[in-house]
Design a protein around this motif. Structure first.
Motif, short mmCIF file in Angstrom:
data_model
loop_
_atom_site.label_atom_id
_atom_site.label_comp_id
_atom_site.label_asym_id
_atom_site.label_seq_id
_atom_site.Cartn_x
_atom_site.Cartn_y
_atom_site.Cartn_z
N GLN A 139 0.83 -1.21 0.00
CA GLN A 139 0.00 0.00 0.00
C GLN A 139 0.87 1.26 0.00
O GLN A 139 0.58 2.22 -0.71
N GLN A 140 1.94 1.24 0.80
CA GLN A 140 2.86 2.38 0.84
C GLN A 140 3.53 2.58 -0.52
O GLN A 140 3.65 3.70 -0.99
N GLN A 141 3.94 1.48 -1.14
CA GLN A 141 4.58 1.57 -2.45
C GLN A 141 3.61 2.09 -3.50
O GLN A 141 3.98 2.91 -4.34
N ALA A 142 2.37 1.65 -3.44
CA ALA A 142 1.36 2.13 -4.38
C ALA A 142 1.13 3.63 -4.20
O ALA A 142 0.96 4.37 -5.18
N GLN A 143 1.15 4.09 -2.96
CA GLN A 143 0.97 5.52 -2.68
C GLN A 143 2.15 6.33 -3.22
O GLN A 143 1.97 7.37 -3.84
#
Length: 150
Positions: A139-143
């Motif tokens: 999720q952090q990488q997608a953000q």
């Protein structure tokens, strides 16, 4: 009179092996001392089947090399049908991306161990996986990716 809010329901309704395979590219691996290098890959995906049901598939792939020679490639697609009824929308991603793979992993781990042993290799027990942490990182990488593309 106020309408009663439905209670959220989360249940595993079915678990099954969608696909599994073991490839042993060459018999020469059996004549050498067993000192493997393992490459383990995990992934999962979810598909909405109807308003309340999702199919989640956890894919576990293990490639073993021994003395720079491919010893085996084992793969399982462990699937489950999950009921998610009246679950808040903001929780569905976490459930499908972390909770469901966590439920499926012990079954996938058992299948990998079984097919590797049936291939006459030593038993392979995969270490537990923290799917909550993996989901949070994705999720952090997608953000970060979304901010970079904005």
């Amino acid at each position: 009179m106020a309408e009663e809010q439905a209670q959220p329901q989360l249940a595993l309704e079915r678990i099954y092996v969608k696909d599994m395979s073991l490839e042993v590219p060459g018999a020469g691996v059996f004549t050498k001392e067993w000192n493997p290098e393992l490459d383990i890959n995990l992934s999962s995906n979810a598909e909405k089947l109807d308003d309340d049901h999702y199919q989640v598939v956890l894919t576990v792939s293990v490639t073993a090399k021994n003395a720079e020679e491919a010893a085996f490639i084992a793969e399982v697609h462990q699937a489950g049908i999950f009921l998610l009824k009246d679950i808040p929308e903001d929780q569905i991603g976490q459930i499908l991306g972390a909770y469901c793979p966590n439920v499926l992993f012990p079954y996938a781990r058992e299948v990998i161990s079984d097919i590797v042993t049936r291939g006459s290799f030593p038993q392979l027990l995969l270490a537990p996986v923290n799917f909550d942490q993996a989901f949070a990182q994705s999720q952090q990488q997608a953000q970060v990716d979304a901010e970079g593309n904005a």
